[in-house]
Design a protein around this motif. Structure first.
Motif, PDB file in Angstrom:
ATOM      1  N   GLN A 191     -34.141 101.315  43.727  1.00 26.35           N
ATOM      2  CA  GLN A 191     -34.725 100.411  42.742  1.00 26.35           C
ATOM      3  C   GLN A 191     -33.680  99.417  42.261  1.00 26.35           C
ATOM      4  OE1 GLN A 191     -36.597 102.594  39.624  1.00 26.35           O
ATOM      5  NE2 GLN A 191     -37.926 103.766  41.006  1.00 26.35           N
ATOM      6  N   PRO A 192     -34.079  98.191  41.931  1.00 26.74           N
ATOM      7  CA  PRO A 192     -33.099  97.183  41.476  1.00 26.74           C
ATOM      8  C   PRO A 192     -32.503  97.555  40.124  1.00 26.74           C
ATOM      9  CG  PRO A 192     -35.344  96.357  41.277  1.00 26.74           C
ATOM     10  CD  PRO A 192     -35.445  97.652  42.020  1.00 26.74           C
ATOM     11  N   THR A 193     -31.227  97.280  39.975  1.00 26.11           N
ATOM     12  CA  THR A 193     -30.490  97.583  38.751  1.00 26.11           C
ATOM     13  C   THR A 193     -29.834  96.309  38.258  1.00 26.11           C
ATOM     14  OG1 THR A 193     -30.061  99.827  39.534  1.00 26.11           O
ATOM     15  CG2 THR A 193     -28.697  99.021  37.723  1.00 26.11           C
ATOM     16  N   LYS A 194     -29.950  96.062  36.950  1.00 25.70           N
ATOM     17  CA  LYS A 194     -29.365  94.864  36.365  1.00 25.70           C
ATOM     18  C   LYS A 194     -27.855  94.995  36.307  1.00 25.70           C
ATOM     19  CE  LYS A 194     -33.312  93.578  33.477  1.00 25.70           C
ATOM     20  NZ  LYS A 194     -33.778  93.292  32.098  1.00 25.70           N
ATOM     21  N   VAL A 195     -27.170  93.869  36.508  1.00 30.33           N
ATOM     22  CA  VAL A 195     -25.716  93.815  36.414  1.00 30.33           C
ATOM     23  C   VAL A 195     -25.341  92.865  35.289  1.00 30.33           C
ATOM     24  CG1 VAL A 195     -25.306  94.462  38.806  1.00 30.33           C
ATOM     25  CG2 VAL A 195     -25.696  92.066  38.225  1.00 30.33           C
ATOM     26  N   MET A 196     -24.035  92.676  35.097  1.00 29.17           N
ATOM     27  CA  MET A 196     -23.555  91.939  33.934  1.00 29.17           C
ATOM     28  C   MET A 196     -23.985  90.473  33.941  1.00 29.17           C
ATOM     29  SD  MET A 196     -21.979  94.236  32.199  1.00 29.17           S
ATOM     30  CE  MET A 196     -21.014  93.299  31.034  1.00 29.17           C
ATOM     31  N   ASN A 197     -24.141  89.878  35.095  1.00 29.30           N
ATOM     32  CA  ASN A 197     -24.472  88.452  35.155  1.00 29.30           C
ATOM     33  C   ASN A 197     -25.962  88.184  35.000  1.00 29.30           C
ATOM     34  OD1 ASN A 197     -25.337  89.504  37.526  1.00 29.30           O
ATOM     35  ND2 ASN A 197     -24.235  88.066  38.856  1.00 29.30           N
ATOM     36  N   GLY A 198     -26.751  89.220  34.719  1.00 34.07           N
ATOM     37  CA  GLY A 198     -28.180  89.040  34.566  1.00 34.07           C
ATOM     38  C   GLY A 198     -28.955  89.218  35.846  1.00 34.07           C
ATOM     39  N   GLY A 199     -28.258  89.287  36.980  1.00 35.17           N
ATOM     40  CA  GLY A 199     -28.935  89.496  38.240  1.00 35.17           C
ATOM     41  C   GLY A 199     -29.203  90.964  38.494  1.00 35.17           C
ATOM     42  N   THR A 200     -29.653  91.261  39.679  1.00 36.60           N
ATOM     43  CA  THR A 200     -29.961  92.634  40.060  1.00 36.60           C
ATOM     44  C   THR A 200     -29.371  92.934  41.424  1.00 36.60           C
ATOM     45  OG1 THR A 200     -32.071  91.952  41.025  1.00 36.60           O
ATOM     46  CG2 THR A 200     -32.102  92.706  38.726  1.00 36.60           C
ATOM     47  N   ILE A 201     -29.057  94.201  41.624  1.00 43.05           N
ATOM     48  CA  ILE A 201     -28.579  94.677  42.920  1.00 43.05           C
ATOM     49  C   ILE A 201     -29.323  95.954  43.245  1.00 43.05           C
ATOM     50  CG2 ILE A 201     -26.277  93.669  42.659  1.00 43.05           C
ATOM     51  CD1 ILE A 201     -25.281  96.510  41.998  1.00 43.05           C
ATOM     52  N   THR A 202     -29.337  96.291  44.536  1.00 46.80           N
ATOM     53  CA  THR A 202     -29.922  97.552  44.978  1.00 46.80           C
ATOM     54  C   THR A 202     -28.943  98.227  45.924  1.00 46.80           C
ATOM     55  OG1 THR A 202     -31.047  96.604  46.893  1.00 46.80           O
ATOM     56  CG2 THR A 202     -32.240  96.605  44.795  1.00 46.80           C
ATOM     57  N   ILE A 203     -29.149  99.512  46.093  1.00 46.65           N
ATOM     58  CA  ILE A 203     -28.264 100.260  46.991  1.00 46.65           C
ATOM     59  C   ILE A 203     -28.567  99.949  48.455  1.00 46.65           C
ATOM     60  CG2 ILE A 203     -29.660 102.343  47.318  1.00 46.65           C
ATOM     61  CD1 ILE A 203     -27.078 103.948  46.743  1.00 46.65           C
ATOM     62  N   ASN A 204     -29.719  99.310  48.695  1.00 45.44           N
ATOM     63  CA  ASN A 204     -30.110  98.961  50.064  1.00 45.44           C
ATOM     64  C   ASN A 204     -29.603  97.587  50.488  1.00 45.44           C
ATOM     65  OD1 ASN A 204     -31.553 101.394  50.278  1.00 45.44           O
ATOM     66  ND2 ASN A 204     -33.364 100.452  49.321  1.00 45.44           N
ATOM     67  N   ASP A 205     -28.830  96.938  49.610  1.00 42.73           N
ATOM     68  CA  ASP A 205     -28.310  95.612  49.962  1.00 42.73           C
ATOM     69  C   ASP A 205     -27.249  95.686  51.053  1.00 42.73           C
ATOM     70  OD1 ASP A 205     -30.009  94.561  48.113  1.00 42.73           O
ATOM     71  OD2 ASP A 205     -28.504  94.334  46.532  1.00 42.73           O
ATOM     72  N   HIS A 206     -26.679  96.860  51.284  1.00 39.33           N
ATOM     73  CA  HIS A 206     -25.663  97.025  52.322  1.00 39.33           C
ATOM     74  C   HIS A 206     -25.882  98.377  52.979  1.00 39.33           C
ATOM     75  CE1 HIS A 206     -21.739  97.265  54.307  1.00 39.33           C
ATOM     76  NE2 HIS A 206     -21.632  95.940  54.089  1.00 39.33           N
ATOM     77  N   PRO A 207     -25.772  98.489  54.277  1.00 42.68           N
ATOM     78  CA  PRO A 207     -26.056  99.774  54.942  1.00 42.68           C
ATOM     79  C   PRO A 207     -25.071 100.888  54.576  1.00 42.68           C
ATOM     80  CG  PRO A 207     -25.209  98.163  56.508  1.00 42.68           C
ATOM     81  CD  PRO A 207     -25.501  97.409  55.255  1.00 42.68           C
ATOM     82  N   LEU A 208     -23.862 100.527  54.163  1.00 44.52           N
ATOM     83  CA  LEU A 208     -22.867 101.545  53.807  1.00 44.52           C
ATOM     84  C   LEU A 208     -22.831 101.829  52.306  1.00 44.52           C
ATOM     85  CD1 LEU A 208     -19.898 100.322  56.042  1.00 44.52           C
ATOM     86  CD2 LEU A 208     -21.560 102.118  56.552  1.00 44.52           C
ATOM     87  N   ALA A 209     -23.717 101.182  51.553  1.00 46.25           N
ATOM     88  CA  ALA A 209     -23.637 101.311  50.096  1.00 46.25           C
ATOM     89  C   ALA A 209     -23.996 102.723  49.621  1.00 46.25           C
ATOM     90  CB  ALA A 209     -24.560 100.290  49.430  1.00 46.25           C
ATOM     91  N   ARG A 210     -24.909 103.412  50.318  1.00 45.76           N
ATOM     92  CA  ARG A 210     -25.315 104.741  49.854  1.00 45.76           C
ATOM     93  C   ARG A 210     -24.146 105.729  49.904  1.00 45.76           C
ATOM     94  NH1 ARG A 210     -30.065 106.959  48.839  1.00 45.76           N
ATOM     95  NH2 ARG A 210     -31.097 105.055  49.555  1.00 45.76           N
TER      96      ARG A 210
END
Length: 680
Positions: free
Chosen positions: A441-460
């Motif tokens: 699920q998307p998570t908010k970051v400091m700049n107001g945007g969002t990131i997910t763990i699926n944005d990179h294959p090695l992120a998990r």
């Protein structure tokens, strides 16, 4: 008068009439009255005859009238008095009797008056006596009443004093009860306050200097709030509340401090979010500029690359020609060598076998350092860990992904640092934040945007390693100073272990890297290895001055690691998270059984056994019963003498006292802070 009445009473009327009857025979005329002639005169020739001896007259009293003298001649009828004289005498006699009667009546009246006077005097006297008695009784009654009033005053004063003492005692008891309630309420608030304070402090410590400057006002408010709460706690502990209502006010003030601290935390988060938005905008501006510069550079590079490609193609053609020529010459040489080798092999009947001395022995760990099964498990865990570390190196080293790595770190650090057992909702909320990030699920970051763990294959794998490392780092800060804090962290770890099995193995790998004694594995010192190098292998760290940390700091950190390890063994995760158990109680039993069979080391061996017993002892005794008691007796009678050959310090003495207490009381108390089943 009394004598006269007595003489008149003594008259004998019968004798008088008899004598008169005898005298009347001789009387010729009147014989009665004052004017008659006397019958006999003294000195006459005739003497009166003596009286007849019939009866002797009774003696008359002196006051009575004397009788007439007797006449010496015979009386005749003429001498009797006539009837008138007799009536007159009778009248006179009656008059005399009447006079006497009157006199007697007067005397009686006088006597009655005297008696009445005497009676009146007596009654007056009795009345006076009665009045005097009444006065005396009244005085006595008044005196008694005054004494009773004094006694009543004394009794009332004593009762008032007793009541005042009772009231003061009751007031003291009420004050003590209120003080106790205030202490309990403030202590609960203090735990909440300290956990929240530590969480905010960790957030501020994890920030860089520029970000901390943005929160300078909140940092000052945090310090002031901490000082205010410390003053409140000290005042409640000292019992400096003058009124009973102040005890309750102290609890309200403590709650207000907790609420203000929550508000301060929200303010800090909001301030950091605003600051991060500004930073992100600046980063976007800088990124746009860099993109334009890179585009220009890429255009120039493309032109140069085209030139270089042409040159390289020419060089490659020349190199291919040379390589073909070399290959042909090498092929000829190989054929010649093969022919010569066949000839030599035909002359040799059997190949030579290598000597056993030429083959180096395989490295094996002694059974006194680690059990083979535990060593295999340890190697498997480290192999899995190393494979994941090697796999995430591209993500970890690529400079363009630095911002993404920072976002992942903040998405994990913020909810993980806030984990506590304040309430089931609080614990579940922070777990949900972590798990929702791992669920994609998307998570908010400091700049107001969002990131997910699926944005990179090695992120998990990267985030899994990062979270496991962060959990282990809690042993150095929160758990080593507060043993109860290990259980909420352990419950979250077990829940992730059920949902992500690889996470549990990675977590164990970090634990074993920090403390190989949890295997248990006493790593032996190799030949040529310096003491500093060996201490690093068993978990010692270097300080900022590139020096080894002190033993007390090392033991404190190892204590926190042992507490978290034991808490993970006995903690239960969330109900709806998967299988009931993934790291069971038998892990604690195996660790304890293996630990007493490996080589003991000073301080650390006793410290680890003592922490495991204090946390797991209650569950181990309840589950294994007599077998666990036998293990305790083995430790006391066999292992402790072996440990005494290496260790004579404080941890060894404390372990001896702890074992003696357990075996003497035949029980082990449950660890404080264990979360009840179904807590969240």
């Amino acid at each position: 008068m009394d004598d006269m009445m007595r003489s008149m009473d003594c008259l004998k009327m019968a004798a008088t009439f008899h004598n008169a009857a005898l005298a009347s025979t001789t009387c010729t005329g009147r014989t009665l009255g004052e004017d008659r002639a006397p019958i006999w005169v003294e000195g006459s020739s005739k003497t009166p005859e003596p009286p007849l001896p019939e009866e002797s007259p009774a003696p008359e009293p002196k006051n009575e009238i004397p009788l007439l003298p007797q006449i010496d001649f015979e009386p005749n009828i003429s001498c009797f008095p006539d009837l008138q004289d007799i009536n007159a005498s009778i009248v006179r006699r009656e008059l005399a009797e009447e006079g006497k009667r009157c006199v007697r009546q007067q005397l009686k009246a006088i006597k009655d008056k005297q008696d009445a006077l005497r009676m009146s005097r007596e009654t007056q006297q009795r009345k006076e006596e009665r009045q005097s008695d009444q006065l005396q009784q009244k005085a006595l009654r008044e005196r008694n009443e005054s004494l009773l009033i004094q006694k009543a005053d004394q009794m009332t004063a004593a009762q008032l004093e007793a009541q005042q003492r009772e009231q003061s005692a009751q007031r003291q008891q009420i004050d003590q009860k209120l003080h106790k309630l205030a202490l309990e309420g403030v202590s609960r608030c203090q735990r909440r306050f300290n956990q929240k304070y530590e969480g905010i402090a960790k957030i501020l410590l994890s920030l860089d200097q520029e970000t901390v400057k943005v929160c300078a006002a909140q940092n000052a408010q945090l310090k002031e709030l901490g000082q205010k709460f410390e003053q409140l706690v000290s005042s409640v502990k000292m019992g400096n509340c003058e009124m009973q209502s102040q005890f309750l006010c102290s609890i309200i003030k403590a709650e207000e401090c907790c609420k203000s601290l929550d508000a301060l935390e929200m303010d800090i988060i909001k301030q950091l979010a605003e600051f991060s938005e500004q930073i992100q905008q600046q980063l976007k501006m800088e990124a746009a500029k860099k993109l334009e510069e890179e585009r220009q550079k890429q255009q120039q590079q493309q032109q140069e690359e085209q030139r270089q490609k042409l040159e390289e193609q020419q060089k490659l053609e020349e190199q291919e020609k040379l390589r073909k020529e070399k290959e042909e010459s090498e092929a000829k040489e190989k054929q010649q060598e093969a022919e010569t080798a066949k000839a030599e092999a035909a002359n040799v009947h059997a190949p030579l076998e290598p000597k056993s001395q030429d083959v180096p022995p395989a490295p094996t760990a002694s059974s006194t350092c680690v059990h083979p099964d535990r060593l295999k498990f340890y190697n498997d865990i480290l192999a899995l860990y190393q494979s994941k570390v090697d796999a995430i190196k591209p993500l970890q080293t690529e400079e363009s992904l630095k911002q993404y790595r920072t976002g992942c770190q903040r998405a994990i650090n913020l909810p993980l640092n806030a984990i506590s057992a304040v309430s089931p909702q609080h614990l579940a909320q922070n777990f949900d934040k972590l798990y929702s990030f791992f669920a994609g699920q998307p998570t908010k970051v400091m700049n107001g945007g969002t990131i997910t763990i699926n944005d990179h294959p090695l992120a998990r794998d990267y985030c899994m390693l990062l979270m496991a490392k962060k959990f282990v780092s809690q042993t150095e800060t929160a758990i080593c100073s507060n043993p109860q804090a290990a259980f909420p962290f352990a419950s979250v770890i077990i829940t992730f272990w059920k949902l992500l099995p690889d996470f549990g193995k990675v977590f164990l790998a970090y634990m074993y890297k920090e403390s190989p004694f949890l295997v248990p594995y006493v790593i032996p010192q190799q030949q040529g290895q310096t003491p500093e190098q060996y201490l690093k292998t068993i978990g010692y760290r270097l300080t900022d001055k590139n020096e080894l940390e002190k033993p007390d700091i090392y033991l404190k950190r190892q204590t926190g690691i042992a507490r978290l390890y034991a808490a993970v063994i006995i903690s239960q995760g969330r109900k709806a998270a998967g299988p009931d158990e993934c790291f069971e109680l038998n892990e604690g039993w195996l660790w304890l059984a293996h630990m007493v069979h490996v080589k003991p080391l000073p301080d650390i061996s006793a410290t680890m056994i003592m922490e495991i017993l204090q946390t797991l002892g209650f569950e181990l005794w309840r589950t294994y019963g007599k077998q666990f008691v036998k293990l305790l007796l083995y430790i006391q009678n066999i292992y402790m003498p072996q440990l005494a050959a290496y260790d004579e310090g404080g941890p060894k003495t404390r372990l001896e006292m702890l074992l003696a207490k357990f075996l003497r009381e035949r029980q082990i108390a449950q660890a404080v802070g264990v979360l009840p089943p179904g807590f969240w």
